[in-house]
Design a protein around this motif. Structure first.
Motif: not given
Length: 261
Positions: A177-181, A192-195
């Motif tokens: 789950a790379p996005g969630e991690s 702060p980083v945009d999804r």
């Protein structure tokens, strides 16, 4: 038993590395960089991958290995990106990194199942040597009483980073789950980083796309460094004897990280 002289020597070496990293970070200020991010972890744990994907998500370059100027670090990329932030890779121990002086420094860490670390390490660090697997497992399970990662067991290295104040990602979670991690890692580090940027970085730094990119660039060193990019290789590639050596020696930390139940 570690002698007083050995303790003193290790303390001096730790302090020396802390100063070298601090000086390295300071050297980037003249180039307009003032927000360093160090990605730290035991070798063959996914440091290079995490450094690249973090840098791409933020829109900054990976500028090398912490404390080593003019080092041809394999993780380096994105030098064309314009940012005040930058990423450096590191295998330094926590006590070395704690001595680094920089007001804006962020440290991210990554950890991987030590059984897979052993498999990757035998292919990369001891490639072509007799009993490569045994040598890698020996380093990971024995504390030689030194200051560097290779003088401590895997548990002694990793345990220092098991701190609620130290953002950490598991390699296996990054695969599943790379996005969630990554979102959690950035959140814990207060970056702060945009999804959408995270998703794009994950896609571009995927194993398949990165391999194709390095093949197009005719870069055998980066291709060799990648190997397979998966979890659980130890089930087929690690001998029963060395699997047992690792679990017996490293069990408490493996349980803490859900690698053993």
């Amino acid at each position: 038993m570690v002698s007083l002289y050995t303790n003193f020597r290790n303390q001096r070496r730790t302090q020396r590395h802390g100063r070298k990293i601090s000086e390295h970070l300071k050297s980037f200020e003249d180039k307009g960089y003032d927000s360093p991010i160090i990605v730290a972890g035991y070798p063959k744990s996914g440091n290079t991958w995490l450094a690249r994907v973090v840098a791409e998500a933020i829109g900054c370059p990976v500028l090398g290995f912490a404390g080593l100027r003019e080092h041809d670090e394999i993780a380096m990329e994105g030098l064309e990106r314009t940012s005040r932030s930058y990423v450096l890779k590191s295998h330094h121990t926590r006590d070395m990194l704690d001595l680094v002086c920089h007001p804006n420094l962020k440290i991210l860490t990554i950890v991987r199942d030590p059984r897979d670390v052993a498999v990757s390490g035998k292919h990369y660090l001891f490639k072509g040597q007799n009993d490569a697997e045994g040598k890698m497992v020996g380093i990971m399970t024995h504390c030689a009483g030194g200051a560097g990662w290779d003088r401590r067991s895997w548990s002694e290295y990793v345990d220092q980073f098991l701190d609620p104040c130290m953002p950490m990602a598991r390699y296996e979670d990054m695969l599943e789950a790379p996005g969630e991690s990554l979102q959690q890692l950035f959140r814990e580090a207060q970056i702060p980083v945009d999804r959408a940027r995270i998703a794009a970085a994950i896609e571009n730094q995927s194993f398949e796309k990165a391999r194709q990119r390095f093949e197009n660039e005719n870069d055998p060193a980066k291709l060799q460094h990648m190997r397979q990019g998966r979890a659980g290789a130890y089930k087929k590639e690690l001998s029963d004897e060395n699997r047992l050596r690792l679990t017996r020696s490293l069990a408490p930390t493996m349980v803490d990280l859900n690698y053993l139940s």
